[in-house]
Motif scaffolding. Sequence first.
Motif, PDB file in Angstrom:
ATOM      1  N   ASP A 155     -47.723  64.351  13.788  1.00 41.65           N
ATOM      2  CA  ASP A 155     -46.554  63.885  13.027  1.00 41.65           C
ATOM      3  C   ASP A 155     -45.350  63.986  13.943  1.00 41.65           C
ATOM      4  OD1 ASP A 155     -47.649  63.434  10.267  1.00 41.65           O
ATOM      5  OD2 ASP A 155     -48.166  65.557  10.487  1.00 41.65           O
ATOM      6  N   CYS A 157     -41.272  62.214  15.111  1.00 39.88           N
ATOM      7  CA  CYS A 157     -40.043  61.616  14.579  1.00 39.88           C
ATOM      8  C   CYS A 157     -39.731  60.317  15.316  1.00 39.88           C
ATOM      9  CB  CYS A 157     -38.859  62.580  14.743  1.00 39.88           C
ATOM     10  SG  CYS A 157     -39.118  64.191  13.964  1.00 39.88           S
ATOM     11  N   HIS A 210     -48.366  59.757  12.839  1.00 39.16           N
ATOM     12  CA  HIS A 210     -47.331  59.378  11.866  1.00 39.16           C
ATOM     13  C   HIS A 210     -45.956  59.565  12.496  1.00 39.16           C
ATOM     14  CE1 HIS A 210     -45.040  58.963   8.186  1.00 39.16           C
ATOM     15  NE2 HIS A 210     -44.483  60.155   8.412  1.00 39.16           N
ATOM     16  N   GLU A 212     -42.164  59.717  11.517  1.00 41.25           N
ATOM     17  CA  GLU A 212     -41.290  59.906  10.353  1.00 41.25           C
ATOM     18  C   GLU A 212     -39.902  59.319  10.645  1.00 41.25           C
ATOM     19  OE1 GLU A 212     -40.167  61.413   6.521  1.00 41.25           O
ATOM     20  OE2 GLU A 212     -42.109  61.021   7.496  1.00 41.25           O
ATOM     21  N   ASN A 237     -29.083  62.756   1.193  1.00 39.01           N
ATOM     22  CA  ASN A 237     -30.401  63.368   1.427  1.00 39.01           C
ATOM     23  C   ASN A 237     -30.543  64.697   0.682  1.00 39.01           C
ATOM     24  OD1 ASN A 237     -31.366  61.447   3.685  1.00 39.01           O
ATOM     25  ND2 ASN A 237     -29.372  62.162   4.434  1.00 39.01           N
ATOM     26  N   MET A 240     -33.276  67.423   1.474  1.00 39.20           N
ATOM     27  CA  MET A 240     -33.390  67.921   2.846  1.00 39.20           C
ATOM     28  C   MET A 240     -32.430  69.082   3.073  1.00 39.20           C
ATOM     29  SD  MET A 240     -33.846  64.331   4.904  1.00 39.20           S
ATOM     30  CE  MET A 240     -35.049  63.110   4.362  1.00 39.20           C
ATOM     31  N   SER A 241     -32.555  69.704   4.243  1.00 40.03           N
ATOM     32  CA  SER A 241     -31.675  70.845   4.556  1.00 40.03           C
ATOM     33  C   SER A 241     -30.455  70.342   5.337  1.00 40.03           C
ATOM     34  CB  SER A 241     -32.435  71.904   5.339  1.00 40.03           C
ATOM     35  OG  SER A 241     -32.897  71.385   6.570  1.00 40.03           O
ATOM     36  N   THR A 265     -31.843  67.978   8.333  1.00 39.75           N
ATOM     37  CA  THR A 265     -33.235  68.108   8.791  1.00 39.75           C
ATOM     38  C   THR A 265     -34.164  67.677   7.661  1.00 39.75           C
ATOM     39  OG1 THR A 265     -32.624  69.958  10.221  1.00 39.75           O
ATOM     40  CG2 THR A 265     -34.972  69.658   9.724  1.00 39.75           C
ATOM     41  N   GLY A 266     -35.020  66.682   7.978  1.00 35.84           N
ATOM     42  CA  GLY A 266     -35.952  66.170   6.975  1.00 35.84           C
ATOM     43  C   GLY A 266     -37.370  66.621   7.244  1.00 35.84           C
ATOM     44  N   ASN A 267     -38.319  65.797   6.794  1.00 36.77           N
ATOM     45  CA  ASN A 267     -39.736  66.113   6.959  1.00 36.77           C
ATOM     46  C   ASN A 267     -40.105  66.226   8.437  1.00 36.77           C
ATOM     47  OD1 ASN A 267     -40.118  66.030   4.176  1.00 36.77           O
ATOM     48  ND2 ASN A 267     -40.581  63.835   4.197  1.00 36.77           N
ATOM     49  N   PHE A 268     -41.026  67.154   8.731  1.00 36.97           N
ATOM     50  CA  PHE A 268     -41.567  67.356  10.079  1.00 36.97           C
ATOM     51  C   PHE A 268     -40.494  67.716  11.098  1.00 36.97           C
ATOM     52  CE2 PHE A 268     -44.062  63.981   7.931  1.00 36.97           C
ATOM     53  CZ  PHE A 268     -45.175  64.749   7.620  1.00 36.97           C
ATOM     54  N   CYS A 270     -37.540  66.394  11.510  1.00 35.07           N
ATOM     55  CA  CYS A 270     -36.793  65.250  12.037  1.00 35.07           C
ATOM     56  C   CYS A 270     -35.328  65.388  11.649  1.00 35.07           C
ATOM     57  CB  CYS A 270     -37.360  63.941  11.507  1.00 35.07           C
ATOM     58  SG  CYS A 270     -39.068  63.651  12.067  1.00 35.07           S
TER      59      CYS A 270
END
Length: 276
Positions: A155, A157, A210, A212, A237, A240-241, A265-268, A270
């Motif tokens: 995974d 980005c 993948h 992202e 978002n 997300m953080s 900061t999103g999934n994985f 990114c």
Amino acid sequence: AIPNCKTVNYDTVYVCKEDSIELLVENRVDIIWNSTEPFDALEDSSITAYPIVTTTYTAISPNMVDSILVVVYPKVNVSLRNDTSICEGDSLELDAKNAGATYVWSTTESTQKVFVKTVGTYEVGVTDSNKCQVKDEMILTINPNPAPDLGKDRDLCEPDSLTLNPGSYSGYIWSTGSSANTITVSTSGTYFIEVEDAKACKGRDTIKVHFEPLPLVELGNDTTICVGETLLLDAGNPLMSHLWNTGDKTQTVSVGEGYYKVEVTGNFGCKSSDSI
């Protein structure tokens, strides 16, 4: 001519080509054997004959000529193949030919053809309709298949890319159509490689990659506010953080005059940032 000689009508016997047969004349002495085919004299009354073709063997003794016809059957020809090797998981056909014969394989099978796929020595005995027998054998070895390794599913980005390297082999076929030893990918998908080694054995591996998308962060254009006023900044978002240069970790912050930056900061892992 031999005086008072009696000629005995000859019998017929049968032998397989390249075999031998013992011929014996009973109750006779001082025998002289004669034939166009080879033989070894065992004693006065018997010989071991090695005929290559059908022929007559004649025993001549005082007052007696005795003959026997030795019919030579054709040789049974069996040639399985030279010792060979195959790739792991493949099978090899062994054909003893001679349709209609009787077959005894070391595998316990009794058919003209067998398929083998394990290491070993394979032998067949073939008996034809004339009861002539012959054996042949071959040794089979197994070459292990190559084991290309694309690694674990990944995974990443956007806009990163990933170079896939399965290892060093003689040939490559990728699911992308490439025949290069490595490929670089930047779109999500499942990638497949088939490699071939120097012994023409093949191995395969697959990896899922993948990419992202980065979080979309837009604080807006730089702006002006009146003294004493505040401006609400929203990094979007909500799932997300967030981390602001103010130390805040909320989606929104209320600020006065100054420079403000947020990292989302999103999934994985990114990340994207914006400032105002």
